[in-house]
Design a protein around this motif. Structure first.
Motif, PDB file in Angstrom:
ATOM      1  N   VAL A   1       0.842  -1.191   0.000  1.00 17.41           N
ATOM      2  CA  VAL A   1       0.000   0.000   0.000  1.00 17.41           C
ATOM      3  C   VAL A   1       0.882   1.248   0.000  1.00 17.41           C
ATOM      4  N   ASP A   2       0.608   2.144  -0.943  1.00 17.95           N
ATOM      5  CA  ASP A   2       1.286   3.435  -1.013  1.00 17.95           C
ATOM      6  C   ASP A   2       0.215   4.494  -0.739  1.00 17.95           C
ATOM      7  N   GLY A   3       0.208   5.026   0.473  1.00 12.94           N
ATOM      8  CA  GLY A   3      -0.852   5.957   0.868  1.00 12.94           C
ATOM      9  C   GLY A   3      -2.157   5.198   0.998  1.00 12.94           C
ATOM     10  N   ASP A   4      -3.116   5.488   0.112  1.00 12.46           N
ATOM     11  CA  ASP A   4      -4.382   4.745   0.119  1.00 12.46           C
ATOM     12  C   ASP A   4      -4.530   3.898  -1.141  1.00 12.46           C
ATOM     13  N   ARG A   5      -3.437   3.695  -1.868  1.00 10.69           N
ATOM     14  CA  ARG A   5      -3.468   2.972  -3.144  1.00 10.69           C
ATOM     15  C   ARG A   5      -2.761   1.624  -3.025  1.00 10.69           C
ATOM     16  N   LEU A   6      -3.422   0.554  -3.475  1.00  9.58           N
ATOM     17  CA  LEU A   6      -2.783  -0.756  -3.537  1.00  9.58           C
ATOM     18  C   LEU A   6      -1.908  -0.776  -4.782  1.00  9.58           C
ATOM     19  N   ILE A   7      -0.636  -1.176  -4.601  1.00  5.95           N
ATOM     20  CA  ILE A   7       0.301  -1.121  -5.719  1.00  5.95           C
ATOM     21  C   ILE A   7       0.942  -2.483  -6.006  1.00  5.95           C
ATOM     22  N   GLY A   8       0.599  -3.497  -5.225  1.00  5.64           N
ATOM     23  CA  GLY A   8       1.115  -4.831  -5.461  1.00  5.64           C
ATOM     24  C   GLY A   8       0.488  -5.820  -4.511  1.00  5.64           C
ATOM     25  N   TYR A   9       0.654  -7.097  -4.825  1.00  2.00           N
ATOM     26  CA  TYR A   9       0.104  -8.146  -3.955  1.00  2.00           C
ATOM     27  C   TYR A   9       0.822  -9.466  -4.187  1.00  2.00           C
ATOM     28  N   VAL A  10       0.675 -10.344  -3.233  1.00  2.00           N
ATOM     29  CA  VAL A  10       0.998 -11.756  -3.397  1.00  2.00           C
ATOM     30  C   VAL A  10      -0.108 -12.530  -2.692  1.00  2.00           C
ATOM     31  N   SER A  11      -0.661 -13.504  -3.399  1.00  2.00           N
ATOM     32  CA  SER A  11      -1.704 -14.337  -2.813  1.00  2.00           C
ATOM     33  C   SER A  11      -1.177 -15.752  -2.634  1.00  2.00           C
ATOM     34  N   ALA A  12      -1.679 -16.413  -1.621  1.00  2.00           N
ATOM     35  CA  ALA A  12      -1.317 -17.798  -1.336  1.00  2.00           C
ATOM     36  C   ALA A  12      -2.598 -18.592  -1.193  1.00  2.00           C
ATOM     37  N   THR A  13      -2.674 -19.699  -1.912  1.00  2.00           N
ATOM     38  CA  THR A  13      -3.832 -20.574  -1.827  1.00  2.00           C
ATOM     39  C   THR A  13      -3.351 -21.966  -1.472  1.00  2.00           C
ATOM     40  N   GLY A  14      -3.763 -22.418  -0.307  1.00  2.00           N
ATOM     41  CA  GLY A  14      -3.418 -23.758   0.143  1.00  2.00           C
ATOM     42  C   GLY A  14      -4.500 -24.748  -0.230  1.00  2.00           C
ATOM     43  N   ALA A  15      -4.210 -25.998   0.012  1.00  2.00           N
ATOM     44  CA  ALA A  15      -5.144 -27.071  -0.321  1.00  2.00           C
ATOM     45  C   ALA A  15      -5.828 -27.597   0.935  1.00  2.00           C
TER      46      ALA A  15
END
Length: 172
Positions: A61-75
């Motif tokens: 998060v940069d200020g109030d803006r999302l600028i990147g992500y990583v998601s993880a999905t398990g089984a």
């Protein structure tokens, strides 16, 4: 203001969807093509509200803006419950600033806290920046999926990459 790394919240739905749409537009390394993402903000919010214990999305998060992500999905199945599949995206204007490293450190800490043993992902073989980030984080190439995607009318290969979190406790 410094870039903050944190878990996503349901109230981030509109910003997260906007981030994903922008990533779809500015890079050919994500799965979805521009215009292919049809999810509404309300659908995204519900999905975020329904994240399971074996799922996580960390955002930059940069200020109030999302600028990147990583998601993880398990089984859920016992035989593969020890691993999670990762997907990551960072806006081009923010690459090369250590944000990817921080996102991967956050997701790895989450995975270790849950007793996961293996993190895995796929990356297009010509995505040099992505491969460099994943290698820096300890991921290794385990194989190549030939003609795995079609991008701009051409077949593209992908690497399967993984990181074992506790090699000392490997099971046979």
């Amino acid at each position: 203001m410094a870039i903050q790394i944190r878990m996503i919240r349901p109230e981030d739905a509109a910003s997260f969807l906007q981030l994903c749409h922008q990533l779809d537009q500015e890079t050919r390394f994500m799965l979805l093509e521009p215009g292919e993402r049809t999810q509404t903000v309300e659908q995204q919010r519900r999905q975020l509200e329904e994240l399971q214990a074996n799922q996580a999305i960390f955002v930059a998060v940069d200020g109030d803006r999302l600028i990147g992500y990583v998601s993880a999905t398990g089984a859920h199945f016992r035989r593969i419950r020890h691993k999670a599949y990762l997907v990551a995206g960072i806006l081009q204007a923010y690459t090369g600033q250590g944000i990817g490293t921080r996102l991967f450190q956050a997701v790895e800490a989450w995975a270790r806290q849950r007793g996961l043993h293996r993190l895995e992902l796929t990356v297009m073989t010509h995505n040099a920046a992505g491969i460099a980030l994943y290698t820096k984080q300890g991921f290794v190439i385990e194989g190549t999926a030939r003609h795995s995607c079609i991008v701009d009318g051409h077949y593209v290969d992908e690497y399967y990459m993984a990181k074992l979190l506790d090699e000392a406790n490997e099971r046979t």
